[in-house]
Design a protein around this motif. Structure first.
Motif, PDB file in Angstrom:
ATOM      1  N   GLU A 185      28.032  40.807   8.148  1.00  0.00           N
ATOM      2  CA  GLU A 185      28.529  39.666   8.963  1.00  0.00           C
ATOM      3  C   GLU A 185      29.680  40.125   9.853  1.00  0.00           C
ATOM      4  OE1 GLU A 185      28.980  35.762   7.237  1.00  0.00           O
ATOM      5  OE2 GLU A 185      31.011  35.470   8.139  1.00  0.00           O
ATOM      6  N   PRO A 234      24.349  36.621  10.452  1.00  0.00           N
ATOM      7  CA  PRO A 234      24.321  35.328  11.168  1.00  0.00           C
ATOM      8  C   PRO A 234      25.170  34.985  12.388  1.00  0.00           C
ATOM      9  CG  PRO A 234      25.933  35.541   9.291  1.00  0.00           C
ATOM     10  CD  PRO A 234      25.171  36.803   9.522  1.00  0.00           C
ATOM     11  N   ALA A 242      22.356  30.447   7.124  1.00  0.00           N
ATOM     12  CA  ALA A 242      23.674  30.827   6.591  1.00  0.00           C
ATOM     13  C   ALA A 242      23.415  31.232   5.226  1.00  0.00           C
ATOM     14  CB  ALA A 242      24.645  29.923   7.002  1.00  0.00           C
ATOM     15  N   THR A 248      28.146  33.451  14.145  1.00  0.00           N
ATOM     16  CA  THR A 248      29.576  33.368  13.495  1.00  0.00           C
ATOM     17  C   THR A 248      30.483  32.853  14.501  1.00  0.00           C
ATOM     18  OG1 THR A 248      30.233  35.735  13.705  1.00  0.00           O
ATOM     19  CG2 THR A 248      29.496  35.089  11.647  1.00  0.00           C
TER      20      THR A 248
END
Lengths: 113, 106
Positions: free
Chosen positions: B1, B94, A59, B96
């Protein structure tokens, strides 16, 4: 399948900590593994993933500060936490496979002076 | 994202009632995953690849959806289903999670 995290604790801002996740009941080397965290009273927050071939992704919030690694001989997953901030305070869970089909009980990390 | 927006944030259901939780993605994803977290416990996988029940999950749970819209349905609410439910995607890095839906027993 069992995953047991350890290594959590109280640490000052800027310091380091290393979490471990001991795996049993399955062929650890065949599975990718995640670290996911949950701040007090908040939702789930993905941290990092390591594939069975040790490829890693992170992340953005932890990139450059945290390092995920594994030792297949010891059936253990690790998370090295450096330059800790108060916002890293959370329960840290390890989870098996891309689909997160098994979770540990979590290790508590508190970053405070 | 990719941002996942769950609704409702909180809801309550009586035993036997049908419950639906939705998860909207900011961009199209191939699949959705759903997790259940009871108070004080670790999360547990409920649904994988949009509509497949994880091992041991009662068949009153089901998942559906495609593209940017997904849902989790509990056909008949039971007391043990009171928990927080999270959707999650890993179509794009990423990974999520949604913010969660707290389901209470009425």
């Amino acid at each position: 399948v069992q995953l047991v995290e350890s290594g959590g604790g109280l640490v000052q801002p800027g310091k380091s900590l290393k979490l471990s996740c001991s795996a049993s009941g399955f062929t650890f080397s065949s599975y990718g593994m995640h670290w996911i965290r949950q701040a007090p009273g908040k939702g789930l927050d993905w941290v990092a993933y390591i594939s069975s071939s040790s490829g890693t992704v992170y992340a953005d919030a932890v990139k450059g500060r945290f390092t995920i690694s594994r030792d297949n001989a010891k059936n253990t997953l690790y998370l090295q936490l450096n330059s800790l901030k108060s916002e890293d305070t959370a329960i840290y869970y390890c989870a098996r496979s891309q689909r997160m089909d098994a979770w540990g009980q979590g290790a508590s990390v508190t970053v405070s002076s | 994202e990719i941002v996942l927006t769950q609704s409702p944030t909180t809801t309550a259901a009586s035993p036997g009632e049908k419950v639906t939780i939705t998860c909207l993605a900011s961009s199209s994803v191939n699949n959705m995953y759903w997790y259940q977290q009871k108070s004080g416990a670790s999360p547990k996988l409920l649904i994988y690849s949009t509509s497949n029940l994880a091992s041991g999950v009662p068949d009153r749970f089901s998942g559906s959806g495609s593209g940017t819209s997904y849902s989790l349905t509990i056909n008949t609410m039971e007391a043990e289903d009171a928990a927080t439910y999270y959707c999650q995607q890993w179509n794009n890095n990423p990974y999520t999670f949604g913010a969660g839906t707290k389901l209470e027993l009425k």
